[in-house]
Design a protein around this motif. Structure first.
Motif, mmCIF file in Angstrom:
data_model
loop_
_atom_site.group_PDB
_atom_site.id
_atom_site.type_symbol
_atom_site.label_atom_id
_atom_site.label_comp_id
_atom_site.label_asym_id
_atom_site.label_seq_id
_atom_site.Cartn_x
_atom_site.Cartn_y
_atom_site.Cartn_z
ATOM 1 N N UNK A 33 9.047 17.651 -0.137
ATOM 2 C CA UNK A 33 8.785 16.601 -0.536
ATOM 3 C C UNK A 33 7.836 15.672 0.018
ATOM 4 N N UNK A 34 7.753 15.391 1.182
ATOM 5 C CA UNK A 34 6.698 14.347 1.844
ATOM 6 C C UNK A 34 5.693 14.709 1.501
ATOM 7 N N UNK A 35 4.738 13.966 1.000
ATOM 8 C CA UNK A 35 3.143 14.469 0.866
ATOM 9 C C UNK A 35 2.643 14.248 1.826
ATOM 10 N N UNK A 36 1.714 14.864 2.779
ATOM 11 C CA UNK A 36 0.456 14.543 3.671
ATOM 12 C C UNK A 36 -0.546 15.702 4.166
ATOM 13 N N UNK A 37 -1.637 15.038 4.477
ATOM 14 C CA UNK A 37 -2.596 15.826 4.342
ATOM 15 C C UNK A 37 -2.761 15.794 6.256
ATOM 16 N N UNK A 38 -3.504 16.723 6.382
ATOM 17 C CA UNK A 38 -4.138 16.829 7.724
ATOM 18 C C UNK A 38 -5.049 17.796 7.688
ATOM 19 N N UNK A 39 -6.341 16.907 8.196
ATOM 20 C CA UNK A 39 -7.634 18.126 8.640
ATOM 21 C C UNK A 39 -8.625 17.074 9.551
ATOM 22 N N UNK A 40 -8.784 18.653 10.284
ATOM 23 C CA UNK A 40 -9.887 18.418 11.384
ATOM 24 C C UNK A 40 -11.354 18.686 10.515
ATOM 25 N N UNK A 98 -8.552 13.654 9.806
ATOM 26 C CA UNK A 98 -8.009 12.737 8.963
ATOM 27 C C UNK A 98 -6.718 13.345 8.756
ATOM 28 N N UNK A 99 -5.757 11.813 8.405
ATOM 29 C CA UNK A 99 -4.706 12.357 8.225
ATOM 30 C C UNK A 99 -3.782 10.944 7.148
ATOM 31 N N UNK A 100 -3.247 11.877 5.970
ATOM 32 C CA UNK A 100 -3.178 10.825 4.800
ATOM 33 C C UNK A 100 -2.060 10.806 4.405
ATOM 34 N N UNK A 101 -0.714 10.868 4.213
ATOM 35 C CA UNK A 101 0.130 9.843 3.865
ATOM 36 C C UNK A 101 0.761 9.074 2.116
ATOM 37 N N UNK A 102 1.559 9.890 2.123
ATOM 38 C CA UNK A 102 1.892 8.755 0.320
ATOM 39 C C UNK A 102 2.745 7.283 1.285
ATOM 40 N N UNK A 108 -2.185 8.542 -14.424
ATOM 41 C CA UNK A 108 -2.356 9.402 -13.298
ATOM 42 C C UNK A 108 -0.929 9.834 -11.727
ATOM 43 N N UNK A 109 -1.404 11.253 -11.675
ATOM 44 C CA UNK A 109 0.665 11.395 -10.605
ATOM 45 C C UNK A 109 0.388 11.141 -9.117
ATOM 46 N N UNK A 110 -0.596 9.849 -8.865
ATOM 47 C CA UNK A 110 -1.224 9.647 -7.557
ATOM 48 C C UNK A 110 -2.084 11.052 -6.467
ATOM 49 N N UNK A 111 -2.656 10.248 -5.345
ATOM 50 C CA UNK A 111 -3.650 11.147 -5.021
ATOM 51 C C UNK A 111 -3.437 10.939 -3.199
ATOM 52 N N UNK A 112 -3.468 11.985 -2.766
ATOM 53 C CA UNK A 112 -3.798 11.978 -0.603
ATOM 54 C C UNK A 112 -4.808 10.977 -0.824
ATOM 55 N N UNK A 113 -6.002 11.066 -1.413
ATOM 56 C CA UNK A 113 -7.836 9.956 -1.163
ATOM 57 C C UNK A 113 -7.360 9.118 -0.794
ATOM 58 N N UNK A 114 -8.181 8.181 0.019
ATOM 59 C CA UNK A 114 -7.362 6.622 0.697
ATOM 60 C C UNK A 114 -8.885 5.608 0.946
ATOM 61 N N UNK A 115 -8.507 4.321 0.110
ATOM 62 C CA UNK A 115 -9.404 3.454 0.204
ATOM 63 C C UNK A 115 -8.913 2.728 0.800
ATOM 64 N N UNK A 116 -10.020 1.425 1.329
ATOM 65 C CA UNK A 116 -10.355 0.455 2.055
ATOM 66 C C UNK A 116 -9.458 -0.960 0.300
ATOM 67 N N UNK A 117 -9.645 0.056 -0.248
ATOM 68 C CA UNK A 117 -9.642 -1.440 -1.885
ATOM 69 C C UNK A 117 -8.148 -2.537 -1.066
ATOM 70 N N UNK A 118 -6.121 -1.603 -0.911
ATOM 71 C CA UNK A 118 -6.008 -2.478 -0.718
ATOM 72 C C UNK A 118 -6.128 -3.267 0.408
ATOM 73 N N UNK A 119 -7.426 -3.963 1.204
ATOM 74 C CA UNK A 119 -7.369 -4.708 1.853
ATOM 75 C C UNK A 119 -7.636 -6.585 0.932
#
Length: 404
Positions: free
Chosen positions: A219-226, A247-251, A317-328
């Motif tokens: 149930x925990x959304x995590x993506x790991x890519x080499x 690259x690592x992404x997580x909810x 929008x259900x959410x996504x594992x894309x990442x952004x630096x917009x939160x800064x």
């Protein structure tokens, strides 16, 4: 709309990678100047800031990204890039929409008051541009925002937008790691006299897959890519080292921290198992927080979009594992004289033409798949996507600016 379209076609045909966006910044700045903005270049690299002042009132910021990806385009479009970079994530559309919205609002100054600030941010794809602009005094030089607005192209029908909820982040927390595995070089004929970092790297790639498959709750959304692996110069030479990009992404930030700890453990263990002469090097190239919108402000913008487009064209929008630096942009406003963070609003923008959408969603073995962001085939249907993109950004800004 013609200037916005001309800008889009120009930028799409001449993409520039992160940190190299000089031409893009120049063209974007020219459009903002034509819209009546006072434009500053060179903020945090190639960053561009355009300011349109219209009396006392809120400071509403629009953010778009300048950079393209290191992808060779395969869309077959007449205006396709023919180099080693491509706007495969829609940043060219974001820029054209932001410039178009600024021009539209400049013609509607009798309906609003305040200050519109339009930002062309460099190096979003490397998650480094927002921080660079903020360190260069972005808020000190151009005034603390009352809200920052942004939109992002997505494989949804043109003429639609999608908003998230306060329970699910719009984009994931993420990190990019550079890894160097050390070996001992030698001749392919005498592998017993060497330590092969390529074998260690292959073991790392394979073992890392288990971090998500066997160490992460389903149930925990995590993506790991080499996404990058490089070693060696010749087939008969065992190299001294191998490098990887991970690259690592997580909810959530908590899941990201846990996964990063597991990644480091795996890398060190496989290096030790290979008999490496020294420990591997693991460095965090970039990191970004999960993107969460301000609930109250996002609800207001959603209502503005509903009034503009109609209920059926404002999607969840259900959410996504894309990442952004917009939160800064939100974090940077926190803590000064006890102030909270700057409210952020971010929505997804449909860019798929009606015919392609119908064919792709019809089902069956013959249905062509939609080209996702970062694909060499990614191509917004600009004829149906640009006008709603401009309108959605302008409507959101107008909703946040004071009325006359």
């Amino acid at each position: 709309m013609r200037p916005a379209l001309a800008l889009y076609l120009d930028l799409h045909a001449h993409p520039e990678r992160s940190g190299q966006e000089a031409r893009t910044a120049d063209r974007f700045g020219r459009r903002l100047t034509a819209a009546g903005c006072e434009v500053t270049h060179g903020v945090g690299g190639h960053g561009v800031v355009g300011v349109l002042a219209n009396g006392d009132g809120p400071r509403v910021w629009l953010r778009a990204e300048l950079d393209a990806l290191p992808v060779r385009e395969r869309t077959g479009l007449a205006y396709a890039s023919d180099g080693d970079a491509m706007h495969a994530c829609g940043h060219d559309l974001h820029l054209a929409a932001a410039a178009g919205a600024a021009a539209l609002l400049a013609g509607l100054t009798d309906r609003w008051r305040g200050t519109l600030v339009v930002v062309g941010q460099p190096a979003e794809e490397t998650l480094s541009g927002a921080g660079a602009m903020l360190r260069d005094g972005l808020y000190e030089r151009f005034g603390r925002p009352d809200v920052v607005l942004a939109q992002h192209a997505a494989p949804l029908p043109s003429g639609t937008v999608a908003h998230g909820t306060d329970r699910v982040p719009m984009a994931a927390a993420g990190a990019v790691l550079d890894v160097v595995l050390h070996g001992r070089g030698g001749h392919a004929a005498t592998p017993h006299l060497a330590v092969d970092p390529v074998v260690a790297a292959a073991a790392v790639v394979t073992r890392l897959q288990s971090v998500v498959a066997r160490e992460t709750a389903p149930a925990d959304q995590v993506s790991l890519t080499v996404g990058r692996l490089h070693a060696g110069t010749a087939a008969n030479v065992i190299p001294e080292s191998a490098s990887l990009g991970v690259g690592v992404r997580a909810a959530s930030e908590e899941s990201l921290d846990r996964t990063l700890a597991a990644v480091r453990r795996v890398i060190l263990s496989e290096s030790t198992a290979a008999g490496a002469p020294r420990d591997p090097e693991v460095s965090v190239v970039s990191r970004s927080a999960a993107l969460r919108c301000d609930p109250h402000t996002a609800d207001a913008v959603r209502r503005a979009h509903t009034g503009l487009l109609g209920t059926g064209r404002v999607l969840p929008w259900p959410g996504s594992l894309a990442t952004e630096d917009f939160p800064l942009f939100g974090d940077a406003g926190a803590g000064v004289h006890g102030q909270p963070g700057v409210p952020l609003v971010y929505w997804m923008l449909g860019v798929v033409g009606a015919d392609v959408w119908r064919r792709s969603t019809a089902g069956g073995p013959g249905a062509p798949p939609l080209a996702p962001n970062h694909s060499p085939h990614f191509a917004p249907d600009i004829g149906s996507a640009l006008r709603p993109a401009v309108a959605a950004m302008a409507a959101a800004a107008l909703d946040r600016l004071a009325t006359r």
